[in-house]
Design a protein around this motif. Structure first.
Motif, PDB file in Angstrom:
ATOM      1  N   UNK A 101       0.842  -1.193   0.000  1.00 13.80           N
ATOM      2  CA  UNK A 101       0.000   0.000   0.000  1.00 13.80           C
ATOM      3  C   UNK A 101       0.873   1.237   0.000  1.00 13.80           C
ATOM      4  N   UNK A 102       0.758   2.013  -1.041  1.00 16.45           N
ATOM      5  CA  UNK A 102       1.512   3.263  -1.127  1.00 16.45           C
ATOM      6  C   UNK A 102       0.761   4.347  -0.356  1.00 16.45           C
ATOM      7  N   UNK A 103       1.495   5.330   0.132  1.00  9.94           N
ATOM      8  CA  UNK A 103       0.901   6.367   0.981  1.00  9.94           C
ATOM      9  C   UNK A 103       1.108   7.739   0.347  1.00  9.94           C
ATOM     10  N   UNK A 104       0.006   8.448   0.151  1.00  9.61           N
ATOM     11  CA  UNK A 104       0.054   9.792  -0.426  1.00  9.61           C
ATOM     12  C   UNK A 104       0.593  10.773   0.609  1.00  9.61           C
ATOM     13  N   UNK A 105       1.584  11.573   0.222  1.00  6.37           N
ATOM     14  CA  UNK A 105       2.140  12.610   1.088  1.00  6.37           C
ATOM     15  C   UNK A 105       1.966  13.964   0.399  1.00  6.37           C
ATOM     16  N   UNK A 106       2.495  15.009   1.017  1.00  3.06           N
ATOM     17  CA  UNK A 106       2.256  16.343   0.474  1.00  3.06           C
ATOM     18  C   UNK A 106       2.852  16.531  -0.916  1.00  3.06           C
ATOM     19  N   UNK A 107       4.103  16.063  -1.109  1.00  2.03           N
ATOM     20  CA  UNK A 107       4.779  16.253  -2.398  1.00  2.03           C
ATOM     21  C   UNK A 107       5.263  14.950  -2.998  1.00  2.03           C
ATOM     22  N   UNK A 108       4.896  13.832  -2.414  1.00  2.00           N
ATOM     23  CA  UNK A 108       5.431  12.545  -2.871  1.00  2.00           C
ATOM     24  C   UNK A 108       4.479  11.417  -2.517  1.00  2.00           C
ATOM     25  N   UNK A 109       4.852  10.237  -2.965  1.00  2.00           N
ATOM     26  CA  UNK A 109       4.131   9.018  -2.606  1.00  2.00           C
ATOM     27  C   UNK A 109       5.152   8.075  -1.986  1.00  2.00           C
ATOM     28  N   UNK A 110       4.854   7.572  -0.795  1.00  2.00           N
ATOM     29  CA  UNK A 110       5.784   6.700  -0.089  1.00  2.00           C
ATOM     30  C   UNK A 110       5.404   5.237  -0.284  1.00  2.00           C
ATOM     31  N   UNK A 111       6.409   4.410  -0.536  1.00  2.00           N
ATOM     32  CA  UNK A 111       6.197   2.970  -0.598  1.00  2.00           C
ATOM     33  C   UNK A 111       7.357   2.294   0.124  1.00  2.00           C
ATOM     34  N   UNK A 112       7.045   1.339   0.987  1.00  2.00           N
ATOM     35  CA  UNK A 112       8.059   0.660   1.776  1.00  2.00           C
ATOM     36  C   UNK A 112       8.201  -0.789   1.323  1.00  2.00           C
ATOM     37  N   UNK A 113       9.405  -1.326   1.482  1.00  2.00           N
ATOM     38  CA  UNK A 113       9.683  -2.702   1.080  1.00  2.00           C
ATOM     39  C   UNK A 113      10.084  -3.522   2.298  1.00  2.00           C
ATOM     40  N   UNK A 114       9.544  -4.721   2.366  1.00  2.06           N
ATOM     41  CA  UNK A 114       9.830  -5.605   3.491  1.00  2.06           C
ATOM     42  C   UNK A 114      11.260  -6.135   3.398  1.00  2.06           C
ATOM     43  N   UNK A 115      11.790  -6.526   4.535  1.00  2.85           N
ATOM     44  CA  UNK A 115      13.103  -7.158   4.558  1.00  2.85           C
ATOM     45  C   UNK A 115      14.225  -6.159   4.765  1.00  2.85           C
ATOM     46  N   UNK A 116      14.312  -5.154   3.905  1.00  2.00           N
ATOM     47  CA  UNK A 116      15.404  -4.187   4.008  1.00  2.00           C
ATOM     48  C   UNK A 116      15.036  -3.006   4.909  1.00  2.00           C
ATOM     49  N   UNK A 117      13.754  -2.743   5.067  1.00  2.00           N
ATOM     50  CA  UNK A 117      13.332  -1.569   5.824  1.00  2.00           C
ATOM     51  C   UNK A 117      13.481  -0.278   5.047  1.00  2.00           C
ATOM     52  N   UNK A 118      13.884  -0.383   3.786  1.00  2.00           N
ATOM     53  CA  UNK A 118      14.075   0.809   2.952  1.00  2.00           C
ATOM     54  C   UNK A 118      12.783   1.133   2.220  1.00  2.00           C
ATOM     55  N   UNK A 119      12.408   2.391   2.241  1.00  2.00           N
ATOM     56  CA  UNK A 119      11.249   2.853   1.495  1.00  2.00           C
ATOM     57  C   UNK A 119      11.661   3.994   0.574  1.00  2.00           C
ATOM     58  N   UNK A 120      10.754   4.344  -0.318  1.00  2.00           N
ATOM     59  CA  UNK A 120      11.022   5.434  -1.261  1.00  2.00           C
ATOM     60  C   UNK A 120       9.917   6.469  -1.201  1.00  2.00           C
ATOM     61  N   UNK A 121      10.321   7.736  -1.164  1.00  2.00           N
ATOM     62  CA  UNK A 121       9.393   8.842  -1.367  1.00  2.00           C
ATOM     63  C   UNK A 121       9.519   9.232  -2.836  1.00  2.00           C
ATOM     64  N   UNK A 122       8.539   8.822  -3.625  1.00  2.00           N
ATOM     65  CA  UNK A 122       8.581   9.056  -5.069  1.00  2.00           C
ATOM     66  C   UNK A 122       7.993  10.438  -5.357  1.00  2.00           C
ATOM     67  N   UNK A 123       8.831  11.314  -5.915  1.00  2.00           N
ATOM     68  CA  UNK A 123       8.446  12.700  -6.213  1.00  2.00           C
ATOM     69  C   UNK A 123       8.298  12.843  -7.722  1.00  2.00           C
ATOM     70  N   UNK A 124       7.065  12.948  -8.239  1.00  2.00           N
ATOM     71  CA  UNK A 124       6.909  13.142  -9.677  1.00  2.00           C
ATOM     72  C   UNK A 124       7.171  14.600 -10.055  1.00  2.00           C
ATOM     73  N   UNK A 125       7.847  14.818 -11.161  1.00  2.00           N
ATOM     74  CA  UNK A 125       8.211  16.173 -11.568  1.00  2.00           C
ATOM     75  C   UNK A 125       8.003  16.356 -13.057  1.00  2.00           C
ATOM     76  N   UNK A 126       7.545  17.536 -13.430  1.00  2.00           N
ATOM     77  CA  UNK A 126       7.385  17.903 -14.839  1.00  2.00           C
ATOM     78  C   UNK A 126       8.453  18.930 -15.192  1.00  2.00           C
ATOM     79  N   UNK A 127       9.253  18.643 -16.204  1.00  6.11           N
ATOM     80  CA  UNK A 127      10.277  19.605 -16.603  1.00  6.11           C
ATOM     81  C   UNK A 127       9.630  20.775 -17.321  1.00  6.11           C
ATOM     82  N   UNK A 128      10.066  21.968 -16.966  1.00  8.80           N
ATOM     83  CA  UNK A 128       9.563  23.184 -17.607  1.00  8.80           C
ATOM     84  C   UNK A 128      10.196  23.288 -18.999  1.00  8.80           C
TER      85      UNK A 128
END
Length: 293
Positions: A101-128
């Motif tokens: 289950x991914x989690x919506x945050x203010x500027x990103x979406x967080x997803x965590x992975x089992x085993x390593x304890x490492x998660x990612x805050x995925x920040x989508x960006x549009x180039x100007x």
């Protein structure tokens, strides 16, 4: 007995990411990017945040992954709402990584992975399209898009570290450990950005541990300047302390002031040869991982 300088060296080494953690983080980053490319087609990714600036401390938790999209929109993203864009990312992550289950945050979406304890805050960006290298990222609280450029953040950190003879990043990591022990009253990025400026006025005494003096100097500098507006290093987005509540800033100032007083006392003890007493104060400030003997 360890000297203060030796104790700091051992403590700093303990904050560094292990080779396995670094390797696993990069492997998972590639997996996330490839998964997102299959679903939404980002053009490239940037490992941003503290991991990208090499100021992250172990244990490693969330890594900022900046995904750059070439969108058929206005370039500022005005034809797509920030929350809608983040929800697209959330849905794509959950489709690719079934059972998570991914989690919506203010500027990103967080997803965590089992085993390593490492998660990612995925920040989508549009180039100007009018300003290559400038990106628009969603801000749900503002219900708008704000500008950013994580590569400039990395450059600003590297430049400040170079001016400090490569000693600033270890000091930033130590301050981040202190912040954790204090209950994280203010964002770590705010403390980091203040450190870029604070190190300019640092003039160490060669008779004392340089890291101990650097910590004392930065605690004092930050306690005096935390209530000011701190511009975002790329000069694009809102100030770094934008959105930080007054209560948190006051709490941060109080705790930094207390740390500055204790650090000054540790320097006094080191100066008169009470090395054990100095190391015990640093252990009090930086936690049980700081070696006393």
């Amino acid at each position: 007995m360890l000297t203060v300088a030796q104790a700091f060296e051992k403590f700093m080494q303990g904050l560094e990411l292990h080779e396995g953690e670094d390797r696993e983080a990069k492997r998972q980053e590639r997996n996330v990017f490839e998964a997102m490319r299959r679903r939404l087609g980002p053009r490239e990714s940037i490992l941003s945040g503290s991991y990208g600036r090499k100021t992250a401390i172990r244990p490693l938790h969330d890594i900022d992954l900046f995904l750059i999209f070439t969108a058929n929109t206005s370039g500022t993203g005005k034809t797509v709402g920030p929350e809608e864009f983040l929800n697209r990312v959330k849905e794509a992550l959950e489709e690719e990584f079934r059972g998570k289950q991914a989690r919506l945050q203010n500027r990103s979406v967080n997803i965590e992975f089992n085993g390593t304890g490492i998660g990612f805050d995925v920040v989508p960006a549009l180039e100007d399209p009018r300003r290559p290298g400038t990106y628009w990222i969603p801000d749900v609280r503002k219900d708008d898009w704000i500008q950013s450029n994580p590569r400039k953040h990395i450059d600003a950190c590297d430049a400040a570290n170079a001016k400090a003879s490569q000693r600033l990043k270890p000091l930033i990591k130590a301050i981040k450990r202190w912040r954790q022990l204090q209950g994280k009253p203010v964002p770590s990025f705010l403390l980091e950005v203040m450190a870029y400026k604070g190190i300019d006025s640092f003039h160490p005494d060669p008779r004392l541990s340089i890291y101990a003096q650097g910590m004392a100097h930065l605690f004092q500098f930050m306690s005096e300047r935390i209530m000011e507006q701190w511009p975002e290093p790329a000069g694009l987005g809102p100030p770094v302390n934008s959105g930080v509540g007054q209560t948190n800033l006051v709490q941060g100032q109080q705790r930094l002031s207390g740390a500055a007083r204790r650090a000054a006392r540790a320097l006094e003890l080191e100066r008169v040869g009470d090395i054990l007493g100095a190391n015990e104060i640093w252990r009090e400030l930086l936690g049980p991982d700081f070696p006393v003997r």
